[in-house]
Design a protein around this motif. Structure first.
Motif, short mmCIF file in Angstrom:
data_model
loop_
_atom_site.label_atom_id
_atom_site.label_comp_id
_atom_site.label_asym_id
_atom_site.label_seq_id
_atom_site.Cartn_x
_atom_site.Cartn_y
_atom_site.Cartn_z
N ALA A 134 0.83 -1.20 0.00
CA ALA A 134 0.00 0.00 0.00
C ALA A 134 0.87 1.26 0.00
CB ALA A 134 -0.94 -0.01 1.21
N ALA A 135 1.94 1.25 0.77
CA ALA A 135 2.86 2.40 0.79
C ALA A 135 3.54 2.56 -0.56
CB ALA A 135 3.89 2.24 1.90
N ASP A 136 3.95 1.45 -1.16
CA ASP A 136 4.58 1.51 -2.49
C ASP A 136 3.59 2.03 -3.54
OD1 ASP A 136 6.96 0.57 -1.44
OD2 ASP A 136 6.66 -1.51 -2.13
N LEU A 137 2.33 1.61 -3.43
CA LEU A 137 1.30 2.10 -4.35
C LEU A 137 1.11 3.60 -4.18
CD1 LEU A 137 -0.96 1.64 -6.42
CD2 LEU A 137 -2.48 1.11 -4.49
N ALA A 138 1.07 4.06 -2.94
CA ALA A 138 0.93 5.49 -2.69
C ALA A 138 2.10 6.27 -3.29
CB ALA A 138 0.84 5.75 -1.18
N THR A 139 3.29 5.75 -3.14
CA THR A 139 4.48 6.40 -3.71
C THR A 139 4.39 6.42 -5.23
OG1 THR A 139 5.81 5.71 -1.83
CG2 THR A 139 7.00 6.34 -3.82
N ALA A 140 3.99 5.31 -5.83
CA ALA A 140 3.89 5.23 -7.29
C ALA A 140 2.83 6.19 -7.82
CB ALA A 140 3.57 3.80 -7.71
N LYS A 141 1.70 6.28 -7.14
CA LYS A 141 0.65 7.22 -7.57
C LYS A 141 1.15 8.66 -7.48
CE LYS A 141 -3.70 4.83 -6.89
NZ LYS A 141 -5.02 4.90 -6.25
N THR A 142 1.86 8.96 -6.42
CA THR A 142 2.39 10.31 -6.26
C THR A 142 3.38 10.64 -7.37
OG1 THR A 142 2.08 10.24 -3.89
CG2 THR A 142 3.70 11.81 -4.70
N GLU A 143 4.27 9.69 -7.68
CA GLU A 143 5.23 9.92 -8.74
C GLU A 143 4.54 10.09 -10.09
OE1 GLU A 143 7.94 6.64 -8.34
OE2 GLU A 143 8.90 7.52 -6.58
N ALA A 144 3.46 9.35 -10.31
CA ALA A 144 2.70 9.48 -11.56
C ALA A 144 2.05 10.85 -11.66
CB ALA A 144 1.65 8.37 -11.65
N VAL A 145 1.48 11.34 -10.57
CA VAL A 145 0.85 12.67 -10.56
C VAL A 145 1.90 13.74 -10.82
CG1 VAL A 145 -0.32 14.35 -9.10
CG2 VAL A 145 -1.12 12.00 -9.15
N LYS A 146 3.05 13.61 -10.16
CA LYS A 146 4.12 14.59 -10.35
C LYS A 146 4.63 14.55 -11.79
CE LYS A 146 5.82 14.74 -5.59
NZ LYS A 146 6.97 14.40 -4.72
N ALA A 147 4.78 13.37 -12.35
CA ALA A 147 5.25 13.24 -13.73
C ALA A 147 4.23 13.84 -14.70
CB ALA A 147 5.50 11.77 -14.07
N GLN A 148 2.96 13.64 -14.43
CA GLN A 148 1.92 14.21 -15.27
C GLN A 148 1.96 15.74 -15.22
OE1 GLN A 148 -0.22 12.45 -17.35
NE2 GLN A 148 -0.57 14.51 -18.13
N ALA A 149 2.22 16.29 -14.05
CA ALA A 149 2.34 17.74 -13.92
C ALA A 149 3.51 18.27 -14.73
CB ALA A 149 2.48 18.13 -12.45
N ASN A 196 4.79 16.80 -17.40
CA ASN A 196 4.41 16.66 -18.81
C ASN A 196 3.49 17.79 -19.24
OD1 ASN A 196 5.91 14.36 -19.19
ND2 ASN A 196 4.21 12.96 -18.89
N ASP A 197 2.52 18.14 -18.41
CA ASP A 197 1.59 19.23 -18.73
C ASP A 197 2.35 20.55 -18.89
OD1 ASP A 197 -0.49 17.41 -18.65
OD2 ASP A 197 -1.18 18.02 -16.64
N GLU A 198 3.28 20.80 -17.99
CA GLU A 198 4.08 22.02 -18.06
C GLU A 198 4.92 22.06 -19.34
OE1 GLU A 198 5.23 25.69 -17.20
OE2 GLU A 198 3.76 24.56 -16.03
N MET A 199 5.48 20.92 -19.71
CA MET A 199 6.27 20.86 -20.94
C MET A 199 5.39 21.10 -22.17
SD MET A 199 9.02 17.85 -20.13
CE MET A 199 10.05 18.20 -21.53
#
Length: 139
Positions: free
Chosen positions: A100-115, A117-120
């Protein structure tokens, strides 16, 4: 008149054996050892705690709070299972907590990566518009 029952002769091989009691005692001890409580899942508990700490450092609570909360809850339940000497359940809960902690970390990294990408994308669009304005060429 009663007839006496003749004694059955014992074969020397089946005579009393002095080691029979020791053998039985060893068997009881062996069975008792198998039934003893397994060791606490220390490695799984430490891995879960480390994963939660890592998630907290990555500011997961800002993006994946439910998953991080679930990880904490499962780790607390795993520790309670250790206190109740239910080591199988404790290990299962500790592993689930880590996931569950690893999933939370992965989701956070995905949201940050999406941000990022949007900025780029926005920057690229801005550059394209600047190029069109200065050259007059349509892409």
């Amino acid at each position: 008149m009663k007839h006496p029952i003749p004694a059955v002769p014992r074969h020397p091989r089946f005579a009393s054996r002095p080691y029979r009691g020791a053998l039985m005692l060893a068997g009881v001890v062996a069975i008792g050892a198998c039934a003893s409580t397994p060791e606490p899942p220390t490695a799984a508990l430490q891995a879960a705690a480390t994963a939660i700490r890592h998630a907290e450092q990555a500011r997961v609570a800002d993006y994946a709070s439910p998953e991080l909360g679930e990880a904490r809850k499962q780790l607390a339940a795993a520790k309670m299972a250790v206190q109740n000497e239910d080591m199988v359940v404790a290990e299962r809960l500790a592993v689930q907590s880590r996931h569950a902690a690893d999933l939370a970390t992965a989701k956070t990294e995905a949201v940050k990566a999406q941000a990022v990408n949007d900025e780029m994308r926005k920057s690229t669009e801005s550059l394209k518009q600047e190029m069109q304005r200065h050259t007059g060429v349509q892409p």
